[in-house]
Design a protein around this motif. Structure first.
Motif, short mmCIF file in Angstrom:
data_model
loop_
_atom_site.label_atom_id
_atom_site.label_comp_id
_atom_site.label_asym_id
_atom_site.label_seq_id
_atom_site.Cartn_x
_atom_site.Cartn_y
_atom_site.Cartn_z
N PRO A 99 -15.99 60.24 -1.64
CA PRO A 99 -17.33 60.78 -1.34
C PRO A 99 -17.35 62.30 -1.47
O PRO A 99 -16.31 62.96 -1.32
N ILE A 122 -19.38 62.31 4.58
CA ILE A 122 -19.16 61.35 5.67
C ILE A 122 -19.44 62.01 7.02
O ILE A 122 -20.08 61.40 7.90
N GLU A 123 -19.02 63.24 7.18
CA GLU A 123 -19.26 63.95 8.44
C GLU A 123 -20.76 64.18 8.66
O GLU A 123 -21.26 64.07 9.79
N ALA A 168 -22.42 61.06 9.81
CA ALA A 168 -22.09 60.76 11.20
C ALA A 168 -22.91 61.56 12.19
O ALA A 168 -23.17 61.10 13.31
N GLY A 214 -16.24 54.56 1.92
CA GLY A 214 -16.55 55.29 3.14
C GLY A 214 -18.03 55.46 3.41
O GLY A 214 -18.44 55.63 4.56
N VAL A 215 -18.85 55.39 2.36
CA VAL A 215 -20.28 55.66 2.54
C VAL A 215 -20.97 54.50 3.25
O VAL A 215 -21.70 54.70 4.24
N ASP A 224 -19.72 52.22 5.20
CA ASP A 224 -19.26 52.15 6.59
C ASP A 224 -19.90 53.25 7.42
O ASP A 224 -20.29 53.02 8.58
N ALA A 225 -20.02 54.46 6.85
CA ALA A 225 -20.60 55.58 7.60
C ALA A 225 -22.07 55.33 7.89
O ALA A 225 -22.57 55.64 8.98
#
Length: 315
Positions: free
Chosen positions: A178, A183-184, A187, A211-212, A214-215
């Motif tokens: 990503p 991702i941060e 969140a 990761g996207v 899931d985030a």
């Protein structure tokens, strides 16, 4: 400042909503995360159709008749290329070529796509953040009933998305990373919006970057999606046909099922109000509102509705 409103976006439909969002919320508090699986290389140039559609639209420079490309464009380079028998089925206007020349040059110098995109957005005077979902190469590949697997632009432009499709995959997605900080930001965002883009070939590739999904799923209660299907049809593009061909219900209920793991709320148009209870049966809350954006004011009103779903009050 970390933006509090993040929009996952494709091209034309997303750009319309974003044009409303910048009027309903401070632009410097907005970030749009854009699909890059439509990117292609033509004439040695890196072309990013969805990124450019978002930038041109928000800059007020987009061709109003097509929803992509630049208004008042000329085509002398393509006409000259046609003389040599070059590739002209994907037409790049003379001024649009400058964007691709700049992007390709900067990438060749070692800059990443996120950096170059920020430079292009700044040059057009945009205040909101525009971020490619990844700096890595990902590519939507389309399996057709008659020709096997072809590239997305081959399907979408050359064949005018008029051939039956049996499968879609996003090549390179498993290895992609990503974009830095994405991702941060997901969140911490107060609101995550899934724009009314094609859920399969625009939003799907964004969510496939590791990761996207899931985030976004971790923030499901703060996620509001806008259905790109109105009255059982796509307003633009092949989303309706792709949904049917790939075994999904071509309705707001089908959209809810595609997003039920990542979105807590789906905004549907008034013509689909009779399907609200079926949408909610998927576990997704349903908001009924006008979603057809025929101008900036209607886009801004839709943006306010979407923001209100997560408690953000617009002006």
């Amino acid at each position: 400042m970390t933006p509090s409103v993040v929009t996952l976006a494709g091209g034309v439909g997303a750009a319309k909503l974003l044009a409303g969002l910048v009027r309903a919320h401070p632009p410097d508090d907005l970030l749009t995360v854009v699909n890059t699986a439509d990117d292609t290389v033509l004439h040695g140039l890196h072309v990013s159709p969805d990124l450019d559609t978002v930038v041109y639209t928000l800059a007020g420079a987009v061709n109003p008749d097509t929803g992509w490309g630049l208004a008042g464009e000329t085509w002398q380079a393509m006409d000259a290329l046609d003389r040599y028998g070059g590739i002209t089925w994907f037409r790049l206007g003379d001024r649009d070529l400058a964007t691709h020349l700049y992007r390709t040059h900067r990438l060749g110098q070692g800059a990443d796509l996120a950096t170059v995109t920020a430079e292009i957005a700044a040059a057009w005077g945009l205040e909101l953040g525009v971020l490619p979902v990844t700096n890595d190469r990902i590519e939507t590949r389309v399996t057709t009933a008659d020709e096997g697997e072809i590239g997305f632009q081959d399907y979408f432009v050359r064949r005018r998305h008029d051939v039956p499709v049996t499968a879609i995959r996003v090549a390179g997605s498993e290895q992609a990373q990503p974009a830095p900080g994405l991702i941060e930001t997901l969140a911490s965002a107060a609101s995550i919006i899934i724009a009314p883009s094609n859920p399969i070939v625009s939003i799907g590739p964004v969510l496939e970057v590791p990761g996207v999904r899931d985030a976004v799923a971790a923030r499901r209660d703060a996620v509001v999606a806008v259905s790109p299907i109105v009255g059982g049809a796509a307003l633009k593009g092949p989303a309706d046909r792709l949904m049917r061909e790939l075994g999904h219900a071509c309705s707001v209920v089908g959209v809810a099922r595609l997003y039920q793991d990542v979105a807590g709320t789906l905004v549907i148009d008034e013509v689909d109000a009779h399907l609200a209870r079926e949408v909610e049966a998927t576990g997704v809350s349903c908001i009924v509102a006008p979603t057809v954006m025929d101008g900036v004011e209607s886009a801004a009103e839709l943006a306010r509705t979407v923001l209100n779903c997560t408690g953000i009050k617009g002006p």
